[in-house]
Scaffold this motif. Structure first.
Motif, mmCIF file in Angstrom:
data_model
loop_
_atom_site.group_PDB
_atom_site.id
_atom_site.type_symbol
_atom_site.label_atom_id
_atom_site.label_comp_id
_atom_site.label_asym_id
_atom_site.label_seq_id
_atom_site.Cartn_x
_atom_site.Cartn_y
_atom_site.Cartn_z
ATOM 1 N N ASN A 242 0.833 -1.168 0.102
ATOM 2 C CA ASN A 242 -0.196 0.123 0.058
ATOM 3 C C ASN A 242 0.704 1.160 0.108
ATOM 4 O OD1 ASN A 242 -2.690 -1.332 0.378
ATOM 5 N ND2 ASN A 242 -1.671 -2.086 2.009
ATOM 6 N N LEU A 243 0.557 2.199 -0.687
ATOM 7 C CA LEU A 243 1.259 3.525 -0.955
ATOM 8 C C LEU A 243 0.341 4.372 -0.731
ATOM 9 C CD1 LEU A 243 3.364 2.654 -4.090
ATOM 10 C CD2 LEU A 243 4.090 2.783 -1.903
ATOM 11 N N HIS A 244 0.684 5.654 -0.105
ATOM 12 C CA HIS A 244 -0.134 6.833 0.143
ATOM 13 C C HIS A 244 0.672 7.986 -0.484
ATOM 14 C CE1 HIS A 244 -2.450 4.356 2.905
ATOM 15 N NE2 HIS A 244 -0.841 3.844 3.162
ATOM 16 N N PRO A 245 -0.201 8.784 -1.407
ATOM 17 C CA PRO A 245 0.457 10.038 -1.804
ATOM 18 C C PRO A 245 0.583 11.124 -0.771
ATOM 19 C CG PRO A 245 -1.577 9.427 -3.313
ATOM 20 C CD PRO A 245 -1.357 8.499 -1.939
ATOM 21 N N MET A 246 1.791 11.716 -0.807
ATOM 22 C CA MET A 246 1.765 12.772 0.201
ATOM 23 C C MET A 246 2.094 14.117 -0.688
ATOM 24 S SD MET A 246 4.908 13.257 3.231
ATOM 25 C CE MET A 246 3.765 12.338 4.522
ATOM 26 N N TYR A 247 1.571 15.058 -0.167
ATOM 27 C CA TYR A 247 1.725 16.389 -0.991
ATOM 28 C C TYR A 247 2.225 17.477 0.045
ATOM 29 C CZ TYR A 247 0.602 20.366 -3.637
ATOM 30 O OH TYR A 247 0.836 21.648 -4.464
ATOM 31 N N ILE A 248 3.322 18.103 -0.548
ATOM 32 C CA ILE A 248 3.996 18.876 0.388
ATOM 33 C C ILE A 248 4.046 20.241 -0.324
ATOM 34 C CG2 ILE A 248 6.114 19.489 1.333
ATOM 35 C CD1 ILE A 248 5.952 15.975 0.281
ATOM 36 N N ARG A 249 3.729 21.323 0.494
ATOM 37 C CA ARG A 249 3.783 22.661 -0.165
ATOM 38 C C ARG A 249 4.711 23.603 0.767
ATOM 39 N NH1 ARG A 249 -0.701 26.485 -2.985
ATOM 40 N NH2 ARG A 249 0.624 28.256 -3.090
ATOM 41 N N LEU A 250 5.479 24.290 -0.160
ATOM 42 C CA LEU A 250 6.242 25.210 0.722
ATOM 43 C C LEU A 250 6.512 26.444 0.029
ATOM 44 C CD1 LEU A 250 8.311 25.997 2.915
ATOM 45 C CD2 LEU A 250 10.088 25.350 1.185
ATOM 46 N N GLY A 251 5.444 27.566 0.434
ATOM 47 C CA GLY A 251 5.378 28.849 -0.261
ATOM 48 C C GLY A 251 4.602 28.539 -1.525
ATOM 49 N N ASP A 252 5.325 28.984 -2.589
ATOM 50 C CA ASP A 252 4.667 28.689 -3.991
ATOM 51 C C ASP A 252 5.239 27.186 -4.669
ATOM 52 O OD1 ASP A 252 3.204 30.944 -3.785
ATOM 53 O OD2 ASP A 252 4.791 32.233 -4.863
ATOM 54 N N ASP A 253 6.158 26.794 -3.986
ATOM 55 C CA ASP A 253 6.628 25.400 -4.495
ATOM 56 C C ASP A 253 5.765 24.008 -3.998
ATOM 57 O OD1 ASP A 253 8.217 23.843 -6.296
ATOM 58 O OD2 ASP A 253 9.759 24.072 -4.790
#
Ligand code: ADA
Length: 571
Positions: A242-253
């Motif tokens: 099983n895999l889980h997408p992880m979304y990371i946001r820093l400022g505009d990136d």
């Protein structure tokens, strides 16, 4: 990297795979080349190996690859190159920006203030085997060193604040706890005003959980660390990957990765993944194909994974260099555990004590860990395949490379494959003992295999190593595809099948629970050096110990291994 998911929603990325302008420059030195004067008389596919193509078979020399890119504005951009063999100098609009040593790993070249608009990227790539230039690739290795831009390339617009790297580790699989490190970089506002300071929003979301924080970032780079508890999220295992997408946001990136929640531990015999012992069954795999060299197309990587699964494997030793991240992606998804090792083949004392060799090797260790870190399939790091680990003078090199791995990643065990098992002096440095042995092929007969291997186990006991898991990291024999013989002699398909049957039966049926796993030598036949003395034991200039030939056509041993692995997996 062309991941199986969108790596970025916000960051602009140009995928540079495709067809590039190409020039074969030959026996000349990069320092003597006027890049503006190169005539591109040909084209070349990327990914690909130019010296596997019909126009340049086996050719060695300096080559030039050229491609147009687009700088969106004058904020920092990053050129990311997934593998250039074996030496590369990068030019943007005629200006040399960086040199890189060693194939098989991704490296970056930053362009801090590009001129907005179209530009030429030129890569001078050298596939000659020159120890002074590239000490980690040598002619005597038992595989053919293909050249070129073998894995892909991208241009990233970084903007003024960017995510450099994300590292995720599982800290407690029972509680689904993960630790996230976000390495960031920031462009200076202007030199006169000194250190830049910026308030930035950080957002991390994964498996229905979200963390958002604000941080004041100072300087040109740093790291943000946080912990998350992904309650209810399914675990990763070879049986249920099983895999889980992880979304990371820093400022505009931003950045997206996939997380597999799993911890790797060892007992005295086995790998333990999330508390459960896993017997590792599989092969050593080279990333080589006669038609494509080291530059494998997606279709081949997919069909390799299909065949690995078909044979019932849950393990691949990436021999003898870091595998393509596209392959790791699929191993994450299909539950195939992977041993990742640096490029090396029987390094001698003169290499292991040479600071140039060590610097290039450690650079590769750093780069391979950077690429492989977030892949749950990677369960073991390795170094220096079959180096002279039986010499006192080599111990420092092993300590330093294995130490570097532990520094970079404390969550995975480390090992090295030894073929000098009766005299080895580095066992104490490894978490897992990995033995390359060839009973029934180079030494003795198939009938002697059990005694021979028992004697290795007994020797490990005498060395105080009896409480570490033992992997048989290579075992096997050659068969020439299609050679079936009444005498069932060495080099016949029957002999190879019988040998592998004997090895697997001994290890997992006659000595149940004694071995942590096997990576049979090898997955498919590979082209190797055609120079004596190597070539003399290598019919056709191929290493023929694959259970498939170089076109992935199965030999008899394919079915033998498949039957036994499936039986063992269904126990
Ligand atoms: C070694 C080595 C492999 C291959 C093998 C063989 O164990 O690690 O790369 O050369 O022997 O075929 O003899």
């Amino acid at each position: 990297m062309n991941f199986r998911y969108h790596e970025h929603d916000l960051r602009q990325v140009q995928d540079l795979r495709g067809i590039w302008d190409f020039a074969f420059l030959g026996n000349v030195e990069a320092d003597d080349i006027d890049v503006a004067a190169i005539r591109y008389s040909d084209v070349m596919a990327v990914p690909g190996s130019f010296d596997a193509t019909p126009a340049y078979p086996g050719k060695r020399g300096l080559v030039a690859y050229r491609h147009k890119v687009e700088f969106r504005d004058n904020t920092p951009h990053r050129l990311s190159i997934d593998g250039a063999h074996h030496w590369c100098r990068v030019f943007v609009n005629g200006k040399a920006l960086a040199d890189h040593v060693g194939g098989f790993t991704r490296f970056h070249v930053d362009i801090p203030r590009p001129k907005a608009g179209e530009a030429d990227v030129v890569l001078l790539i050298d596939n000659r085997l020159n120890y002074d230039r590239v000490p980690i690739h040598s002619e005597y290795f038992d595989w053919y060193h293909f050249g070129g831009l073998t894995r892909g390339a991208e241009l990233h617009r970084l903007g003024s604040l960017w995510i450099d790297r994300v590292r995720v580790t599982t800290t407690d699989y029972r509680k689904r706890k993960v630790h996230v490190v976000i390495d960031w970089g920031m462009a200076p506002r202007d030199a006169a005003r000194g250190l830049r300071e910026e308030k930035a929003k950080v957002l991390v979301s994964c498996a229905g959980k979200k963390v958002s924080l604000a941080r004041t970032l100072k300087g040109s780079s740093g790291a943000i660390e946080l912990d998350m508890e992904l309650a209810g999220a399914a675990l990763w295992s070879p049986d249920e990957p099983n895999l889980h997408p992880m979304y990371i946001r820093l400022g505009d990136d931003d950045r997206r990765i996939r997380v597999g929640i799993r911890q790797v531990a060892l007992d005295d015999r086995h790998f333990i993944i999330n508390g459960k012992a896993v017997e590792l069954l599989g092969f050593c795999r080279h990333e080589i194909h006669t038609e494509f060299g080291h530059g494998l197309p997606d279709a081949l990587i997919v069909s390799d994974v299909q065949q690995i699964k078909d044979m019932g494997c849950n393990f691949i030793r990436g021999s003898h260099y870091p595998q393509d991240e596209r392959f790791l992606e699929l191993c994450d998804e299909r539950g195939i555990c992977v041993w990742v090792e640096n490029i090396a083949w029987q390094p001698k004392v003169e290499h292991l004590t040479d600071p140039r060799f060590m610097a290039a090797s450690l650079l590769q260790v750093d780069e391979m860990v950077a690429v492989s870190f977030n892949h749950p399939c990677v369960i073991l790091w390795g170094v220096f395949n079959e180096g002279f680990s039986n010499k006192d003078e080599s111990v420092e090199a092993y300590a330093s490379a294995l130490g570097r791995l532990r520094e970079l990643d404390a969550t995975r065990p480390v090992t090295y494959a030894t073929c000098r098992f009766f005299e080895d002096k580095c066992y104490h440095l490894a978490d897992v003992i990995s033995i390359n042995c060839y009973p029934g092929w180079y030494v003795q007969e198939i009938e002697n295999l059990p005694d021979f291997m028992d004697s290795i186990l007994a020797h490990l006991e005498t060395q105080g190593q009896g409480d570490k898991p033992v992997l048989i990291s290579e075992i096997g024999g050659a068969a020439v595809y299609g050679f079936r013989d009444w005498n069932e002699t060495r080099w016949s398909e029957q002999y190879q099948a019988r040998l592998l049957d004997a090895a697997i039966t001994y290890m997992f049926k006659d000595r149940p629970g004694r071995f942590a796993g096997i990576s049979i030598w090898q997955y498919s036949d590979i082209r190797t050096s055609d120079k004596p003395p190597q070539a003399m034991g290598r019919a056709r200039s191929f290493n023929n110990k694959g259970v498939m030939d170089e076109y992935r056509r199965p030999k008899m041993a394919y079915d033998t291994v498949k039957k036994l692995f499936h039986e063992l997996r269904s126990k």
